[in-house]
Enzyme design. Structure first.
Site, mmCIF file in Angstrom:
data_model
loop_
_atom_site.group_PDB
_atom_site.id
_atom_site.type_symbol
_atom_site.label_atom_id
_atom_site.label_comp_id
_atom_site.label_asym_id
_atom_site.label_seq_id
_atom_site.Cartn_x
_atom_site.Cartn_y
_atom_site.Cartn_z
ATOM 1 N N LEU A 37 0.783 -1.412 0.006
ATOM 2 C CA LEU A 37 -0.152 0.064 -0.083
ATOM 3 C C LEU A 37 0.880 1.161 0.082
ATOM 4 C CD1 LEU A 37 -2.842 1.279 0.105
ATOM 5 C CD2 LEU A 37 -2.672 1.184 2.420
ATOM 6 N N TYR A 38 2.010 1.140 0.564
ATOM 7 C CA TYR A 38 2.949 2.390 0.642
ATOM 8 C C TYR A 38 3.310 2.542 -0.764
ATOM 9 C CZ TYR A 38 7.420 4.713 0.957
ATOM 10 O OH TYR A 38 8.412 5.575 0.511
ATOM 11 N N ALA A 39 3.747 1.659 -1.497
ATOM 12 C CA ALA A 39 3.960 1.739 -2.983
ATOM 13 C C ALA A 39 2.781 2.471 -3.840
ATOM 14 C CB ALA A 39 4.433 0.445 -3.814
ATOM 15 N N THR A 72 0.388 4.437 -2.588
ATOM 16 C CA THR A 72 0.073 5.705 -2.421
ATOM 17 C C THR A 72 1.300 6.580 -2.943
ATOM 18 O OG1 THR A 72 1.306 5.458 -0.339
ATOM 19 C CG2 THR A 72 -1.342 5.111 -0.048
#
Ligand SMILES: O=C(O)[C@H]1O[C@H](OP(=O)(O)OP(=O)(O)OC[C@H]2O[C@@H](n3ccc(=O)[nH]c3=O)[C@H](O)[C@@H]2O)[C@H](O)[C@@H](O)[C@H]1O
Length: 440
Positions: free
Chosen positions: A253-255, A257
């Site tokens: 999810l980091y990637a 966002t």
């Protein structure tokens, strides 16, 4: 029988009663004085806290992680950075360049790892720098406070506030016509996204949009350089990773966002004429680094004799990263700022095409995690207790490798620090900061 002579007793009683009256009057007078003083003090304190025009306090990105330390410091900082003329003077002083044609940069995430290094580098060459940071407790806020202390020794003010606080951002732009924003405030970390997914959306998507909204409405509009991430390459298998490669398979999810940030940057450039440069950082490490990153907590655990998990892929291959030393990253950030063209919009409207760029900032030579541990063993003079385990499916990718030819062409980006030399500097800092003995 003559009545007993009571005149002496009566006099004595009258005298005693007189003394009691005098004493009680004194006591009342003293109590009134005390009461008056206490009331005055309370009134002054109330006036101080409620009538000064301080910028709204940050709504912590990770409120669930707030702790007493941060809250106490928030109160102190809000009193210190309390708005009003003296606060505005400090904001202006920090943001004013001290060289001809110097930049005036708002650095978000200035108490963070990359933010603090970049702020110092800009200030040292004569640019004006104002920091903004919410000091959240994703990792030990005392490290952020120590970075803040370091910056304040160089006359850099960090305003305590959140990038989602548009009133605060607008106020800062009312005070200072920033030429640039170096937007580094973000929810970092690949694996933590499974624990607190909304913090990524809050900072990396909503917060970024808020910064862009304020920037688009500012007059003049600033140019914006911001932190994307190598993680946008996700499951890409073509190496080395190039900006031309597809980035539509984020693994965390980091990637996702950060990839969303790149799409949002395109939109604000297209509609409002904002000059935008995204920098894809590759696993940045070094002194004053982030304790949530592997090289940092491996060091801590190895020093304390605790075991560490060394990941390998599902088919037992080495996991590797293009670890990039902080000084190289700082040079890249400064190069991107220096070559950023002006935004073209005004009054919230685009007046012509504006610059839109994305660059890899990596080291161009991946190193396996096993090798990273071996270097640390040598520098710390301890044998690591290694558990070799399969990489959990939590957003990690097996390897990263940057092609930086675009950044080299456009602003001379050339990384010069290999992992051994960079880790040596990190360990030296770690030992002095935490007060431990080490071989270096
Ligand atoms: O380039 C980025 O865009 C990102 O870089 C960084 O992510 P990563 O490259 O994943 O760094 P980091 O966690 O230090 O793991 C390093 C290596 O150790 C391995 N690793 C990790 C933990 C562990 O217990 N064992 C292990 O082997 C792990 O598998 C990996 O191979 C930033 O944190 C992130 O915010 C973002 O900026």
């Amino acid at each position: 029988m003559a009545p007993p002579d009571t005149s002496k007793t009566t006099k004595l009683e009258r005298y005693n009663s007189y003394i009691r009256r005098v004493n009680s009057t004194k006591l009342i007078a003293a109590s009134s004085k005390l009461l008056f003083r206490v009331t005055l003090l309370v009134a002054l304190l109330l006036i101080f806290f409620f009538t000064i025009n301080y910028p709204p306090l940050s709504s912590d990105n990770n409120t669930s992680h707030s702790n007493i330390h941060t809250t106490t410091h928030n109160l102190l900082s809000s009193a210190f950075y309390g708005g009003g003329a003296s606060w505005e003077k400090q904001v202006r002083h920090s943001s004013t360049p001290h060289r001809p044609n110097g930049l005036s940069v708002l650095v978000t995430g200035a108490a963070g790892f990359v933010g603090s290094h970049c702020s110092l580098a800009l200030k040292k060459r004569g640019d004006g720098v104002l920091g903004l940071d919410n000091f959240n407790s994703y990792y030990d806020p005392s490290l952020k406070r120590a970075r803040q202390d370091l910056l304040s020794k160089h006359q850099i003010l960090i305003v305590e506030g959140d990038i989602n606080d548009d009133e605060l951002l607008k106020k800062l732009f009312d005070i200072v016509p920033f030429t640039h924003i170096l937007h580094l405030a973000a929810q970092a970390g690949v694996r933590y996204a499974m624990q607190n997914p909304l913090s990524y959306v809050n900072s990396n998507v909503a917060g970024f949009v808020n910064v862009l909204e304020v920037a688009k409405a500012a007059d003049p509009q600033p140019a914006i350089v911001w932190a994307s991430s190598s993680s946008v390459y996700g499951l890409n298998t073509k190496v080395p990773f190039s900006e031309e490669h597809k980035t539509d398979q984020p693994a965390s999810l980091y990637a996702a966002t950060k990839k969303a940030g790149e799409a949002i940057a395109h939109t604000y450039n297209h509609i409002y004429g904002l000059s935008l440069t995204g920098l894809r950082f590759f696993t940045v490490y070094g002194p004053w680094g982030r304790p949530d990153m592997a090289y940092f907590f491996f060091t801590k655990d190895m020093v304390q004799g605790k075991p560490i998990n060394v990941y390998v892929t599902q088919d037992d291959k080495e996991v590797a990263r293009d670890f990039t030393y902080i000084d190289d990253i700082v040079k890249g950030c400064v190069g991107a700022l220096d070559t950023a063209e002006k935004s073209t919009g005004s009054g919230g409207k685009k007046r012509g095409p504006a610059q839109l760029r994305v660059y890899n900032l990596g080291n161009t030579s991946p190193v396996s995690v096993r090798k990273l541990v071996a270097i640390l063993e040598n520098l710390l003079n301890v044998k690591a207790k290694k558990n070799v385990v399969k990489m959990p499916r939590n957003g990690d990718v097996p390897f990263t490798h940057a092609n930086v030819s675009l950044a080299l062409r456009d602003f001379g980006y050339k990384p010069t620090t290999d992992l051994s030399s960079g880790l040596r500097k990190f360990v030296k800092w770690y030992a002095s900061y935490y007060g431990i003995q080490s071989r270096v």
